[in-house]
Design a protein around this motif. Structure first.
Motif, PDB file in Angstrom:
ATOM      1  N   TYR A  83     -73.229 -65.252  59.763  1.00  0.00           N
ATOM      2  CA  TYR A  83     -74.357 -66.165  59.757  1.00  0.00           C
ATOM      3  C   TYR A  83     -75.536 -64.944  59.733  1.00  0.00           C
ATOM      4  O   TYR A  83     -76.772 -65.531  59.976  1.00  0.00           O
ATOM      5  CB  TYR A  83     -74.727 -67.200  61.168  1.00  0.00           C
ATOM      6  CG  TYR A  83     -73.729 -68.261  60.956  1.00  0.00           C
ATOM      7  CD1 TYR A  83     -74.322 -69.513  60.515  1.00  0.00           C
ATOM      8  CD2 TYR A  83     -72.448 -68.427  61.456  1.00  0.00           C
ATOM      9  CE1 TYR A  83     -73.562 -70.882  60.568  1.00  0.00           C
ATOM     10  CE2 TYR A  83     -71.575 -69.391  61.427  1.00  0.00           C
ATOM     11  CZ  TYR A  83     -72.245 -70.686  60.826  1.00  0.00           C
ATOM     12  OH  TYR A  83     -71.464 -71.799  60.714  1.00  0.00           O
ATOM     13  N   PHE A  99     -80.334 -67.866  58.684  1.00  0.00           N
ATOM     14  CA  PHE A  99     -79.115 -68.382  58.672  1.00  0.00           C
ATOM     15  C   PHE A  99     -78.419 -69.001  59.991  1.00  0.00           C
ATOM     16  O   PHE A  99     -77.862 -69.801  60.305  1.00  0.00           O
ATOM     17  CB  PHE A  99     -78.007 -68.186  57.627  1.00  0.00           C
ATOM     18  CG  PHE A  99     -76.878 -68.951  57.402  1.00  0.00           C
ATOM     19  CD1 PHE A  99     -77.176 -70.331  57.016  1.00  0.00           C
ATOM     20  CD2 PHE A  99     -75.563 -68.612  57.373  1.00  0.00           C
ATOM     21  CE1 PHE A  99     -76.001 -71.132  56.565  1.00  0.00           C
ATOM     22  CE2 PHE A  99     -74.627 -69.256  57.055  1.00  0.00           C
ATOM     23  CZ  PHE A  99     -74.960 -70.563  56.565  1.00  0.00           C
ATOM     24  N   ALA A 139     -78.686 -72.211  61.686  1.00  0.00           N
ATOM     25  CA  ALA A 139     -78.146 -73.381  61.221  1.00  0.00           C
ATOM     26  C   ALA A 139     -76.487 -73.343  62.005  1.00  0.00           C
ATOM     27  O   ALA A 139     -75.766 -74.220  61.874  1.00  0.00           O
ATOM     28  CB  ALA A 139     -77.728 -73.048  59.649  1.00  0.00           C
ATOM     29  N   LYS A 159     -74.530 -76.429  63.431  1.00  0.00           N
ATOM     30  CA  LYS A 159     -74.904 -77.669  62.819  1.00  0.00           C
ATOM     31  C   LYS A 159     -74.234 -78.105  61.572  1.00  0.00           C
ATOM     32  O   LYS A 159     -73.609 -77.019  60.952  1.00  0.00           O
ATOM     33  CB  LYS A 159     -76.636 -77.526  62.032  1.00  0.00           C
ATOM     34  CG  LYS A 159     -77.395 -77.163  63.813  1.00  0.00           C
ATOM     35  CD  LYS A 159     -78.609 -76.787  63.284  1.00  0.00           C
ATOM     36  CE  LYS A 159     -79.779 -76.481  64.658  1.00  0.00           C
ATOM     37  NZ  LYS A 159     -80.975 -76.161  64.049  1.00  0.00           N
ATOM     38  N   VAL A 183     -74.271 -78.329  57.776  1.00  0.00           N
ATOM     39  CA  VAL A 183     -75.040 -77.519  56.562  1.00  0.00           C
ATOM     40  C   VAL A 183     -74.676 -78.039  55.299  1.00  0.00           C
ATOM     41  O   VAL A 183     -73.519 -77.983  54.909  1.00  0.00           O
ATOM     42  CB  VAL A 183     -75.079 -76.176  56.737  1.00  0.00           C
ATOM     43  CG1 VAL A 183     -75.956 -75.235  55.891  1.00  0.00           C
ATOM     44  CG2 VAL A 183     -75.218 -75.699  58.196  1.00  0.00           C
ATOM     45  N   ILE A 205     -75.341 -76.401  51.669  1.00  0.00           N
ATOM     46  CA  ILE A 205     -75.913 -75.198  50.921  1.00  0.00           C
ATOM     47  C   ILE A 205     -75.700 -75.336  49.191  1.00  0.00           C
ATOM     48  O   ILE A 205     -74.678 -75.988  48.815  1.00  0.00           O
ATOM     49  CB  ILE A 205     -75.340 -74.110  51.198  1.00  0.00           C
ATOM     50  CG1 ILE A 205     -75.638 -73.693  52.657  1.00  0.00           C
ATOM     51  CG2 ILE A 205     -75.834 -72.824  50.449  1.00  0.00           C
ATOM     52  CD1 ILE A 205     -74.780 -72.572  53.301  1.00  0.00           C
ATOM     53  N   VAL A 214     -78.694 -79.678  57.932  1.00  0.00           N
ATOM     54  CA  VAL A 214     -79.583 -78.285  57.376  1.00  0.00           C
ATOM     55  C   VAL A 214     -79.445 -78.171  55.927  1.00  0.00           C
ATOM     56  O   VAL A 214     -78.458 -78.087  55.463  1.00  0.00           O
ATOM     57  CB  VAL A 214     -79.321 -77.041  58.140  1.00  0.00           C
ATOM     58  CG1 VAL A 214     -79.961 -75.911  57.183  1.00  0.00           C
ATOM     59  CG2 VAL A 214     -79.470 -77.007  59.534  1.00  0.00           C
ATOM     60  N   LEU A 255     -80.134 -76.177  52.387  1.00  0.00           N
ATOM     61  CA  LEU A 255     -80.546 -74.884  52.048  1.00  0.00           C
ATOM     62  C   LEU A 255     -80.161 -75.088  50.605  1.00  0.00           C
ATOM     63  O   LEU A 255     -78.891 -74.857  50.235  1.00  0.00           O
ATOM     64  CB  LEU A 255     -79.735 -73.860  52.799  1.00  0.00           C
ATOM     65  CG  LEU A 255     -79.835 -73.835  54.278  1.00  0.00           C
ATOM     66  CD1 LEU A 255     -79.130 -72.619  54.866  1.00  0.00           C
ATOM     67  CD2 LEU A 255     -81.429 -73.442  54.599  1.00  0.00           C
TER      68      LEU A 255
END
Length: 187
Positions: free
Chosen positions: A56, A70, A73, A76, A78, A80, A109, A111
Motif C-alpha cells: 500500500y 494509498f 485505502a 476498504k 477500492v 482503481i 474508494v 482512484l
C-alpha cells in the motif's frame, strides 16, 4: 455485365477509411466504437486465482495539489482505473464510471490515475463535468498494478484481494458490478 467500381458499399468503405485517417474525425469515431464495446460487463476473478495487493506504499496527487496516500485505502473496497485523456476506450467508459461513482462515492474508494500532466487532467475533468477526482502518481504503484495498456481497472476487496482486473473498456455501471460491490461492502 461489368460491375461498377463505384458501388454503394465501396463508397461507404472509402468514406469510413478517410474519416479514420483524418485526425479531427478519428478520435470521435474511435470513442463511439469503444462505447459499443464498453457494454461488455467485466468478470470477477475466481477466489482461488486472486492476488493480494503487494503493497500500500503508493502516493498520488490530484489536480488541486492534494496528496493521497494509498495506505488510506487499506481495509476498504477500492476501484482503481488507469487511463489517459487521449485514449478512446478510456473516454468511452468514463460516463459509466461517473455514474457508478455517484452512487458509491461514500462507500468505495475511487482512484482514477493518469500519467498526464495535472492541467491536462483538470481540463478534461472540467470539460466533461465528471464528479470524481483524478490522480497522478507521485511514486510507483504496487507491482500488481504494472499496467501495459489502458484503460486498466482493478477492484480490490477489504482484505486487499484483487477481485477484478480488466484491460479495455467495460460497463462499470452494470448490475453485475454493482452486485459485486454490494457483496464486497457487506463482507
Amino acid at each position: 455485365m461489368k460491375k461498377s467500381k463505384f458501388s454503394p458499399s465501396n463508397i461507404i468503405f472509402v468514406i469510413v477509411i478517410a474519416l479514420l485517417i483524418i485526425p479531427q474525425t478519428r478520435k470521435p469515431i474511435q470513442v463511439f466504437m469503444h462505447k459499443g464495446m464498453a457494454l461488455i460487463n467485466p468478470s470477477e476473478i475466481k477466489e482461488d486465482k486472486r492476488e493480494q495487493v503487494a503493497s500500500y506504499n503508493w502516493n498520488l496527487v490530484d489536480p488541486e495539489g492534494n496528496t493521497y496516500n494509498f495506505k488510506e485505502a487499506q481495509g476498504k473496497v477500492v476501484f482503481i482505473n488507469f487511463w489517459a485523456t487521449w485514449c478512446p476506450p478510456c473516454i468511452a467508459e468514463m460516463p459509466n464510471i461517473d455514474d457508478l461513482f455517484t452512487d458509491y462515492k461514500d462507500r468505495v474508494v475511487f482512484l482514477l490515475v493518469s500519467n498526464e500532466n495535472l492541467k491536462t487532467i483538470k481540463d478534461f475533468k472540467d470539460k466533461n463535468d465528471y464528479n470524481f477526482k483524478f490522480y497522478q502518481s507521485l511514486s510507483n504503484p504496487p507491482r500488481n498494478f504494472n499496467t501495459t495498456s489502458i484503460p486498466q481497472t482493478y477492484i480490490i476487496d477489504k482484505s486487499g484481494a484483487i477481485v477484478m482486473d480488466k484491460t479495455g473498456a467495460a460497463n462499470w455501471n452494470s448490475d453485475s458490478v454493482r452486485s459485486l460491490l454490494e457483496k464486497l461492502l457487506k463482507a
